[in-house]
Design a protein around this motif. Structure first.
Motif, short mmCIF file in Angstrom:
data_model
loop_
_atom_site.label_atom_id
_atom_site.label_comp_id
_atom_site.label_asym_id
_atom_site.label_seq_id
_atom_site.Cartn_x
_atom_site.Cartn_y
_atom_site.Cartn_z
N LEU A 147 5.72 2.55 -5.65
CA LEU A 147 5.25 1.60 -4.65
C LEU A 147 6.17 0.38 -4.60
O LEU A 147 6.38 -0.23 -3.57
CB LEU A 147 3.83 1.15 -5.04
N GLN A 197 0.85 -1.19 0.00
CA GLN A 197 0.00 0.00 0.00
C GLN A 197 0.88 1.23 0.00
O GLN A 197 1.99 1.19 0.52
CB GLN A 197 -0.86 0.01 1.26
N CYS A 198 0.37 2.30 -0.54
CA CYS A 198 1.15 3.53 -0.59
C CYS A 198 1.44 3.97 0.85
O CYS A 198 0.50 4.14 1.64
CB CYS A 198 0.38 4.62 -1.32
N CYS A 220 2.36 5.98 -6.73
CA CYS A 220 1.44 6.51 -5.73
C CYS A 220 1.51 8.03 -5.77
O CYS A 220 2.52 8.61 -6.16
CB CYS A 220 1.88 6.11 -4.33
N ARG A 258 -2.58 7.22 -2.21
CA ARG A 258 -3.36 6.51 -3.22
C ARG A 258 -2.50 6.05 -4.40
O ARG A 258 -1.61 6.77 -4.84
CB ARG A 258 -4.46 7.42 -3.78
N GLN A 259 -2.83 4.85 -4.92
CA GLN A 259 -2.21 4.42 -6.17
C GLN A 259 -2.85 5.17 -7.34
O GLN A 259 -4.00 5.57 -7.28
CB GLN A 259 -2.42 2.92 -6.38
#
Ligand SMILES: *[C@@H]1O[C@H](CO)[C@@H](O)[C@H](O)[C@H]1NC(C)=O
Ligand SMILES: *[C@@H]1O[C@H](CO)[C@@H](O)[C@H](O)[C@H]1NC(C)=O
Ligand SMILES: *[C@@H]1O[C@H](CO)[C@@H](O)[C@H](O)[C@H]1NC(C)=O
Ligand SMILES: *[C@@H]1O[C@H](CO)[C@@H](O)[C@H](O)[C@H]1NC(C)=O
Ligand SMILES: *[C@@H]1O[C@H](CO)[C@@H](O)[C@H](O)[C@H]1NC(C)=O
Ligand SMILES: *[C@@H]1O[C@H](CO)[C@@H](O)[C@H](O)[C@H]1NC(C)=O
Length: 619
Positions: free
Chosen positions: A309, A76-77, A317, A321-322
């Motif tokens: 990421l 995850q970012c 990212c 958020r991606q």
């Protein structure tokens, strides 16, 4: 049985060859040894196409591959997402959340539809206190805003780009519910998803769609990469033709065709290196901004707030958020617009999926939710959605198997549409559904979408006329693109469909030993051809054949005089892996362009021509 058949095909080739290459055949091993390898039992075979012009099938069970070094699904970012963007009652706000220290923020508002200039229209600043904060008012209408926040002492705490797509005023027209209504068209593209990759990785979405879609099993790529497959789809011409000024016209883009037909348009990608930049930076598409346009947002993120990421630095990212989440956020924000007006929208995701085999499985849920929300918003009742890809995975372990190689040429294509279409246009939709097992291409898809701008052409009376016209063509002058609302002739071959032989798996492929004399000779010929093509570029090293990686005899059937080998070779220096087909007649002929199948990154920094770049190893 199978074994005898294989043997007889290859024997025929050998018998044919003895007349021509008699001299080189003394190196051949006894033929019987060649076919002693066990025949793999392929579970869950699916017949894609079974026509006189083409036989295609797929296997559900994946070929072997080694997972990526990182658990790409779990990443995850890592940076925090300190605010989100919403429009309330026509006004745009940034909504701060979980602010854990006092921050000083600056912001810049950019033109929402202009990706050439990135002009700053307005700038300002605000303070955020630890804990709760008021929403920050930005303005009205479509807007892009970059925000940068700092704490008291140490560096940047938050740097992100937000965008606003306010819903339309309430009380606008709903699409008309009678015969004059237009059908909206939405393209949901996911890069590098083969048909089988979809079946393996999208069980939830596949189940949800079960009763409401048509899968096109015979959809084939026509070129190596995204651009080469999307150009024909979006403009009707191939990427080489598009490089010529005289053939290419901006009016050809589907966006323009739909705009002229009274549609609103939208375009979004999750990458700036995807569809809309071309090899020489000349054509960007759509050439005019669409009514709703994500490109300027992505460009600003790409140049200002992006970080990677993954270790390979391919998945991006911005704050928490991606990039792929930005694309879905864009689609979500468009929902109220899609409800009200006829739309042509084109969305394309490429981040992650084109690099990692495992990435696709985490997209099942988001795309399922996306389609479900569109169903709930009643959008699917007046929209045809094409869920599609451009080709299968193009590199990595998976690609090096035969199945991976075949899947690369068998991209996903499925259409989701309301039932009433079938009752309204029985002939057209009957053909459409029957074509699910025809050999088809992006050129056909282009013609299909052109038909969507003129639904009256799908009425039975018109269809009868159009079918007659199609049947009046002799096979050799069959149009390159045929609308899927017409009956695609079952004699259609790759050649008639303008599918280059390298991407054609309609003919049976028979594996032959890599050390076979003919294979070695053809492989050397292939490497010589690469060297020949690089000759004008003095900085490129001369390549030598290192190993033969793949060798297949392509069976064109009993009566054919065509004999072809599909070869994969590894070369030195640089460990380049290449594929091509070589036609064996009284001379050896390269019957396809050379395709590079592993990554070359910086190896070819000394040349700029994209085709040569894939071949060259700079000395
Ligand atoms: C292909 O079609 C032919 C004729 O329609 C049929 O005989 C044959 O069994 C089919 N092959 C497969 C594998 O389904
Ligand atoms: C929305 O804005 C209008 C005028 O700008 C105002 O009259 C109305 O009360 C607002 N509605 C809400 C729910 O805030
Ligand atoms: C930045 O400041 C916060 C508190 O204000 C502190 O907890 C953090 O360690 C500092 N970070 C750096 C990199 O100095
Ligand atoms: C969908 O559209 C058709 C034709 O316009 C209409 O008859 C039907 O009631 C609509 N269904 C829903 C659920 O809106
Ligand atoms: C559709 O509705 C419009 C107005 O609501 C009307 O003028 C038109 O004749 C209708 N068309 C059909 C085919 O019913
Ligand atoms: C589609 O195929 C079925 C079965 O072969 C056939 O009965 C039907 O007529 C075809 N539909 C059209 C519109 O050609």
């Amino acid at each position: 049985m199978e074994k005898n058949l294989k043997m007889s095909s290859y024997m025929r080739l050998l018998m044919f060859l003895t007349g021509i290459f008699f001299m080189m055949y003394f190196t051949l091993e006894p033929i019987i040894d060649m076919f002693e390898e066990p025949v793999l039992v392929k579970s869950e075979e699916i017949i894609y196409v079974n026509n006189s012009g083409c036989f295609l099938r797929g296997w559900r069970s994946p070929a072997k591959y080694s997972p990526a070094a990182e658990p790409i699904n779990l990443l995850q970012c890592p940076k925090p997402q300190l605010m989100s963007a919403t429009t309330k009652n026509g006004t745009n706000f940034l909504v701060p959340k979980e602010i854990s220290q006092n921050l000083e923020c600056k912001y810049w508002v950019l033109a929402a539809l202009d990706f050439q200039s990135n002009k700053v229209l307005l700038e300002g600043h605000f303070s955020l206190k630890r804990g709760e904060n008021e929403d920050i008012q930005i303005g009205v209408g479509q807007q892009i805003v970059r925000v940068k926040c700092q704490g008291n002492s140490n560096g940047t705490k938050y740097h992100d780009v937000h965008f606003f797509v306010p819903p339309p005023p309430v009380g606008n027209l709903k699409p008309k519910k009678n015969g004059t209504e237009k059908l909206s068209v939405m393209v949901l593209g996911i890069d590098s998803i083969s048909h089988m990759h979809f079946v393996r990785n999208f069980p939830q979405l596949n189940g949800f769609l079960e009763s409401m879609h048509t899968k096109f099993f015979g959809y084939s790529r026509v070129g190596p990469d995204t651009r080469a497959n999307l150009m024909p789809f979006l403009s009707g011409i191939n990427s080489d033709e598009a490089d010529s000024e005289s053939l290419f016209s901006a009016e050809a883009w589907l966006w323009e065709r739909f705009r002229a037909g009274g549609y609103s348009t939208a375009y979004g990608e999750d990458s700036t290196e995807g569809v809309f930049t071309n090899r020489n930076g000349r054509e960007k598409f759509p050439s005019k901004p669409t009514d709703f346009y994500l490109a300027p947002v992505l460009l600003e993120m790409h140049s200002r707030t992006r970080y990677s990421l993954d270790l390979r630095e391919t998945v991006y990212c911005t704050a928490g958020r991606q990039f792929q989440a930005i694309l879905r956020d864009f689609i979500d924000k468009l929902v109220p617009h899609l409800q009200q007006r006829p739309f042509f929208s084109f969305f394309w995701q490429s981040q992650g999926v084109q690099e990692y085999y495992e990435f696709a499985e985490q997209l099942d849920q988001p795309y399922w939710m996306l389609l479900r929300s569109m169903q709930e918003a009643d959008i699917l009742n007046h929209t045809i959605v094409f869920l599609m890809s451009d080709h299968g995975l193009r590199s990595g372990d998976y690609r090096s198997s035969y199945q991976g190689m075949a899947e690369e040429s068998q991209p996903l294509l499925l259409a989701i549409y309301p039932d009433w279409l079938k009752f309204k246009y029985p002939l057209a939709m009957g053909n459409f559904e029957n074509n699910s097992h025809s050999l088809i291409t992006p050129y056909d898809l282009h013609e299909t979408l052109i038909d969507m701008t003129r639904l009256d052409k799908l009425q039975n009376s018109q269809m009868e006329e159009r079918t007659k016209t199609l049947h009046s063509h002799p096979p050799e002058s069959l149009p390159r693109g045929i609308s899927l609302f017409l009956p695609i002739p079952e004699y259609r071959t790759c050649e008639l469909a303008h599918i280059p032989t390298l991407y054609c798996f309609c003919r049976k492929h028979i594996e032959i030993p890599h050390d076979d004399g003919l294979v070695i000779r053809c492989s050397r010929f292939m490497v010589e051809s690469i060297n020949q093509q690089m000759k004008p570029y003095s900085k490129c090293a001369e390549l030598k054949l290192h190993t033969v990686v793949q060798a297949y005899f392509v069976d064109f059937g009993e009566e054919s005089f065509v004999h072809e080998l599909r070869l994969g070779v590894k070369t030195l220096p640089g460990n380049g892996e290449f594929e091509a087909t070589v036609r064996v007649s009284d001379a050896l002929v390269l019957s396809s362009p050379i395709s590079r199948v592993n990554q070359y990154k910086q190896q070819s920094h000394c040349v700029s021509d994209p085709y040569i770049k894939a071949l060259c190893f700079c000395t």
